[in-house]
Scaffold this motif. Structure first.
Motif, PDB file in Angstrom:
ATOM      1  N   TYR A  12       0.830  -1.198   0.000  1.00 41.97           N
ATOM      2  CA  TYR A  12       0.000   0.000   0.000  1.00 41.97           C
ATOM      3  C   TYR A  12       0.867   1.251   0.000  1.00 41.97           C
ATOM      4  O   TYR A  12       0.598   2.203  -0.750  1.00 41.97           O
ATOM      5  CB  TYR A  12      -0.917  -0.014   1.220  1.00 41.97           C
ATOM      6  CG  TYR A  12      -1.808   1.202   1.350  1.00 41.97           C
ATOM      7  CD1 TYR A  12      -2.761   1.493   0.375  1.00 41.97           C
ATOM      8  CD2 TYR A  12      -1.708   2.049   2.442  1.00 41.97           C
ATOM      9  CE1 TYR A  12      -3.583   2.592   0.489  1.00 41.97           C
ATOM     10  CE2 TYR A  12      -2.536   3.148   2.576  1.00 41.97           C
ATOM     11  CZ  TYR A  12      -3.462   3.418   1.587  1.00 41.97           C
ATOM     12  OH  TYR A  12      -4.280   4.515   1.699  1.00 41.97           O
ATOM     13  N   GLN A  15       2.491   1.642  -3.383  1.00 45.76           N
ATOM     14  CA  GLN A  15       1.564   2.122  -4.412  1.00 45.76           C
ATOM     15  C   GLN A  15       1.570   3.639  -4.521  1.00 45.76           C
ATOM     16  O   GLN A  15       1.222   4.188  -5.568  1.00 45.76           O
ATOM     17  CB  GLN A  15       0.134   1.647  -4.092  1.00 45.76           C
ATOM     18  CG  GLN A  15      -0.121   0.172  -4.349  1.00 45.76           C
ATOM     19  CD  GLN A  15      -1.472  -0.280  -3.803  1.00 45.76           C
ATOM     20  OE1 GLN A  15      -2.210   0.498  -3.200  1.00 45.76           O
ATOM     21  NE2 GLN A  15      -1.793  -1.560  -3.998  1.00 45.76           N
ATOM     22  N   HIS A  16       1.946   4.314  -3.433  1.00 45.24           N
ATOM     23  CA  HIS A  16       1.906   5.777  -3.400  1.00 45.24           C
ATOM     24  C   HIS A  16       3.278   6.413  -3.598  1.00 45.24           C
ATOM     25  O   HIS A  16       3.419   7.635  -3.460  1.00 45.24           O
ATOM     26  CB  HIS A  16       1.290   6.233  -2.074  1.00 45.24           C
ATOM     27  CG  HIS A  16      -0.154   5.884  -1.943  1.00 45.24           C
ATOM     28  ND1 HIS A  16      -1.172   6.724  -2.328  1.00 45.24           N
ATOM     29  CD2 HIS A  16      -0.761   4.750  -1.503  1.00 45.24           C
ATOM     30  CE1 HIS A  16      -2.346   6.136  -2.116  1.00 45.24           C
ATOM     31  NE2 HIS A  16      -2.114   4.944  -1.615  1.00 45.24           N
ATOM     32  N   ALA A  48      -3.859  -2.098   0.889  1.00 47.23           N
ATOM     33  CA  ALA A  48      -3.598  -2.293  -0.531  1.00 47.23           C
ATOM     34  C   ALA A  48      -4.808  -2.792  -1.297  1.00 47.23           C
ATOM     35  O   ALA A  48      -4.969  -2.480  -2.479  1.00 47.23           O
ATOM     36  CB  ALA A  48      -2.427  -3.263  -0.716  1.00 47.23           C
ATOM     37  N   HIS A  54      -8.093   3.305  -3.455  1.00 48.04           N
ATOM     38  CA  HIS A  54      -7.603   3.561  -4.804  1.00 48.04           C
ATOM     39  C   HIS A  54      -8.330   4.747  -5.435  1.00 48.04           C
ATOM     40  O   HIS A  54      -7.721   5.560  -6.144  1.00 48.04           O
ATOM     41  CB  HIS A  54      -7.800   2.326  -5.682  1.00 48.04           C
ATOM     42  CG  HIS A  54      -7.055   1.119  -5.220  1.00 48.04           C
ATOM     43  ND1 HIS A  54      -5.790   1.168  -4.693  1.00 48.04           N
ATOM     44  CD2 HIS A  54      -7.403  -0.202  -5.203  1.00 48.04           C
ATOM     45  CE1 HIS A  54      -5.383  -0.054  -4.383  1.00 48.04           C
ATOM     46  NE2 HIS A  54      -6.358  -0.896  -4.675  1.00 48.04           N
ATOM     47  N   ASP A 334      -6.281  -7.673  -4.323  1.00 45.17           N
ATOM     48  CA  ASP A 334      -6.974  -6.411  -4.470  1.00 45.17           C
ATOM     49  C   ASP A 334      -8.438  -6.605  -4.860  1.00 45.17           C
ATOM     50  O   ASP A 334      -8.808  -7.606  -5.485  1.00 45.17           O
ATOM     51  CB  ASP A 334      -6.272  -5.577  -5.554  1.00 45.17           C
ATOM     52  CG  ASP A 334      -6.414  -4.095  -5.363  1.00 45.17           C
ATOM     53  OD1 ASP A 334      -7.521  -3.660  -4.974  1.00 45.17           O
ATOM     54  OD2 ASP A 334      -5.440  -3.369  -5.593  1.00 45.17           O
ATOM     55  N   ASP A 420      -4.016  -7.262  -8.243  1.00 44.26           N
ATOM     56  CA  ASP A 420      -2.706  -7.185  -7.606  1.00 44.26           C
ATOM     57  C   ASP A 420      -2.730  -7.887  -6.254  1.00 44.26           C
ATOM     58  O   ASP A 420      -3.779  -8.036  -5.615  1.00 44.26           O
ATOM     59  CB  ASP A 420      -2.293  -5.725  -7.406  1.00 44.26           C
ATOM     60  CG  ASP A 420      -1.957  -5.033  -8.712  1.00 44.26           C
ATOM     61  OD1 ASP A 420      -1.633  -5.732  -9.697  1.00 44.26           O
ATOM     62  OD2 ASP A 420      -2.020  -3.791  -8.760  1.00 44.26           O
ATOM     63  N   ASP A 422      -0.924  -7.994  -2.345  1.00 44.54           N
ATOM     64  CA  ASP A 422      -0.098  -7.359  -1.326  1.00 44.54           C
ATOM     65  C   ASP A 422       0.798  -8.444  -0.744  1.00 44.54           C
ATOM     66  O   ASP A 422       0.341  -9.302   0.011  1.00 44.54           O
ATOM     67  CB  ASP A 422      -0.972  -6.725  -0.240  1.00 44.54           C
ATOM     68  CG  ASP A 422      -0.156  -5.983   0.807  1.00 44.54           C
ATOM     69  OD1 ASP A 422       1.071  -6.160   0.839  1.00 44.54           O
ATOM     70  OD2 ASP A 422      -0.752  -5.223   1.600  1.00 44.54           O
TER      71      ASP A 422
END
Length: 705
Positions: A12, A15-16, A48, A54, A334, A420, A422
């Motif tokens: 998670y 991802q950012h 995540a 998202h 996800d 996806d 995690d």
């Protein structure tokens, strides 16, 4: 901008890493930077697999103008709630206090010392139906910080005081431990009958499960219902019936992946038809174990076969989708799938009737007959696709037709874009997975294991247990998360130590391999030392300054279950198990002290106390201890099968050659050369040893010597 997130264990956070927001991970450095700049801290909490996380990321955190405003006026902190449950718990309590609700993404604004002064969940990019836009929230918070500092300080102080009061309530629920453990009073089972009655009243009479939409699998509560259902007590029949109806309904619903196995986190509708599609390890670890237990107690052969099928397929899904290098299990899949550059919720899983017909006809199946099994209308989503939802029991011929049709549909689905994963490994959840795999292997083996799957599941359990001890446990400390085979971040929470011990005890019960018992014992003793301070049980062994300030420097373990069992309940459970194996009266007394809160919450909030109620039911039954010793593996196997079948999910099992052993329950339990004996005990006091499985079953029923 967010380079600090690029090498984090959390998917998670990673991802950012390319956001224009200048993110910091949670820690002293971020709050020191806020003090240096004299700006508030914005804490964004999610995970995540979260769909709305998202959405907000795309709408706001990827927007250059929003990011610029955040960077100029805040220190922004990104938190994975799964990696940092301590952070999530404190700020979720603050959010719920301010708004009356909670959820993710969670948006929290704090002082540089960590105290909350404003919070919410998802904020849209534009004002919507009375909800302010995220930019409006940022501007209002910034204005208050700049122009009304006294109001900000007052709000922060009030929220911290409120959280302190809630923590004091937790202390009251759990009570004071240590020297007082012998003074909790005798355990009483009357409240458990009231809890069963309360659960029965909450059952959805039409669609099964509890309550209305959204519907979550009540896994800790189902454990209690199965344990109590096998106990032969008042309301045991009701408990078993509610559990069975719920488990069968979920297995035939859109919550369950009818092609591959595994359960989604919840459904958005009352009928269990349309899931929120993320799949979590903690849900599936518990559910594969519950279905394994139900396979022994379900009243009909069709239900027992269904339970075994669901348990085996869910275990296979874990191995196929969540297994990481080294043997651990990843956290989740996800909710969304990236299709043509856009995230679409559930895109991997849904079908149109035309797609189903094409695949089935191509595979030579009777498409009309297969489609008649499914309730595509109830499972229909807004985009027109449908989940694979039966919504009813299947007749044996219908079940066979569906099983023949699954491979072709799954082969096509496997060619679609996939969600996806995690990859972070969470210690406590992996412990629950070890327990689930071990019990599923036993259930399959005891049912004859026609497909030869039991040995493979036990191997998966051994590998996961070995991963935990090799990667997560070092120098007497269990680390909560690992990624790519390396542990990092905070020490494990109480739920991690207790969850890992739960898995190791279950693996010892399944294999008789004492290394797992010794490791579980070490974790239990370490948890006792690390999570009880001045007679107060804590969820965290180490607490940050910011979290201490946020809740008025008062903390205590929260004994209430969420989707996974609380650390308090798990710890009470492994203490009962350890006391049964070791004969330790001190650890039995500590467990009983931790179970005292059940008397207060069972009938009022049974869904929040399920695991602890299951432990109380187990403790009230002794628990019953089964020691099987000898040198004849065939007879030992027969005795163990008989004991597991008769004893239900709460029996504590040990097996081995006897003699010198690390397990006190097995000591001084001789067996004749070339033979085997079973000892059924309570508190280390045993009935006459028997070598006949039928005699052992009679002892469990209370009709034998």
């Amino acid at each position: 901008m967010a380079e600090r997130l690029r090498n984090q264990a959390s998917a998670y956070l990673r991802q950012h890493a390319d956001n224009p927001v200048d993110w910091w991970p949670f820690g002293d450095a971020a709050f020191a930077e806020a003090r240096r700049r004299n700006v508030p801290v914005f804490i964004s909490v999610g995970y995540a697999a979260c769909h709305w996380c998202h959405v907000m990321a795309h709408e706001s955190f990827e927007d250059a103008a929003t990011a610029q405003y955040l960077n100029e006026n805040f220190v922004s902190v990104k938190v994975d709630r799964e990696e940092r449950p301590d952070v999530d718990a404190v700020y979720m309590a603050a959010t719920q206090a301010l708004t009356g609700q909670g959820g993710w993404p969670m948006s929290v604004f704090t002082l540089p010392d960590g105290r909350t002064f404003y919070a919410g969940t998802y904020f849209p990019p534009r004002q919507l139906q009375g909800m302010p836009s995220f930019r409006q929230v940022l501007e209002a918070v910034s204005s208050a910080w700049r122009d009304r500092p006294e109001e900000v300080e007052t709000s922060a102080a009030q929220i911290a005081a409120h959280l302190a009061s809630a923590q004091a309530g937790n202390r009251t629920l759990v009570g004071t431990l240590g020297l007082a453990t012998g003074g909790a009073g005798p355990l009483s089972g009357e409240v458990l009958e009231a809890a069963v009655e309360a659960v029965a009243e909450q059952e959805d009479p039409r669609f099964g499960g509890l309550g209305g939409a959204p519907k979550f699998p009540p896994s800790p509560l189902l454990r209690f219902l199965l344990v109590y259902g096998a106990a032969g007590r008042p309301a045991s029949g009701t408990a078993a019936a509610v559990a069975g109806r719920t488990l069968e309904t979920m297995a035939r619903s859109g919550l369950y992946d009818q092609l591959e196995g595994g359960f989604a986190r919840y459904t958005v509708d009352r009928a269990w038809a349309v899931p929120h599609f993320e799949k979590m390890l903690y849900d599936n670890a518990q559910l594969l174990r519950l279905y394994a237990h139900w396979s022994r107690s379900a009243p009909t052969g069709d239900q027992r076969r269904l339970a075994l099928q669901v348990s085996a397929d869910t275990a296979a899904w874990l191995a196929r989708r969540l297994l990481v290098d080294g043997g651990g299990f990843a956290s989740s899949l996800d909710a969304d799938t990236l299709v043509d550059g856009k995230r679409r919720e559930g895109a991997t899983y849904v079908w149109t009737s035309e797609e189903l017909r094409t695949v089935l006809a191509g595979a030579g199946a009777d498409a009309d007959a297969v489609l008649s099994l499914l309730d595509l209308e109830t499972g229909r989503m807004e985009d027109g696709g449908s989940t694979l939802h039966f919504g009813r029991s299947l007749e044996p011929a219908e079940e066979q037709l569906w099983q023949r049709s699954r491979p072709a549909l799954l082969a096509v689905r496997d060619r679609r874009p996939q969600p996806d994963r995690d990859d972070k490994v969470v210690a406590g959840w992996n412990g629950l997975a070890v327990a689930g795999l071990a019990d599923a292997a036993l259930a399959l083996a005891d049912a004859g294991d026609p497909d030869g799957k039991a040995a493979g599941l036990l191997d998966l359990a051994r590998r996961a247990a070995g991963y935990l001890l090799r990667v997560h446990y070092r120098d007497g400390v269990l680390v909560r998360v690992s990624h790519a085979g390396t542990a990092s971040g905070i020490e494990g929470q109480l739920e991690d130590y207790a969850g890992a011990a739960e898995g190791l005890f279950a693996l010892f019960a399944a294999t008789g391999e004492e290394q797992w018992y010794r490791a579980a014992e070490e974790l239990v003793l370490a948890a006792e030392q690390r999570f009880i301070a001045d007679g107060v049980l804590q969820d965290s062994a180490v607490r940050t300054d910011q979290l201490a300030a946020a809740q008025g420097s008062i903390s205590a373990a929260d004994p209430m279950d969420g989707p996974a069992p609380s650390g308090t309940a798990l710890f009470a459970g492994v203490l009962v198990t350890y006391a049964a194996y070791s004969g330790s009266s001190r650890h039995r007394a500590l467990a009983e002290a931790l179970l005292a809160h059940v008397q207060l919450v069972a009938a009022r909030a049974p869904r929040a106390g399920g695991w602890a109620m299951s432990v109380l039911a187990q403790a009230l039954d002794g628990p019953r201890e089964l020691a099987v010793t000898g040198s004849d593996p065939v007879l030992m196997g027969r005795l163990l099968r008989a004991g597991r079948a008769a004893g239900g999910p709460a029996v504590v099992v040990a097996s081995g050659p006897g003699g010198e052993t690390a397990v006190p329950l097995l000591r001084n339990r001789p067996a004749p050369d070339g033979g085997a004996l079973a000892y059924l005990c309570r508190g280390m006091v045993c009935s006459r040893p028997v070598a006949d499985p039928q005699e052992l079953a009679a002892q469990f029923r209370g009709t034998g010597p």
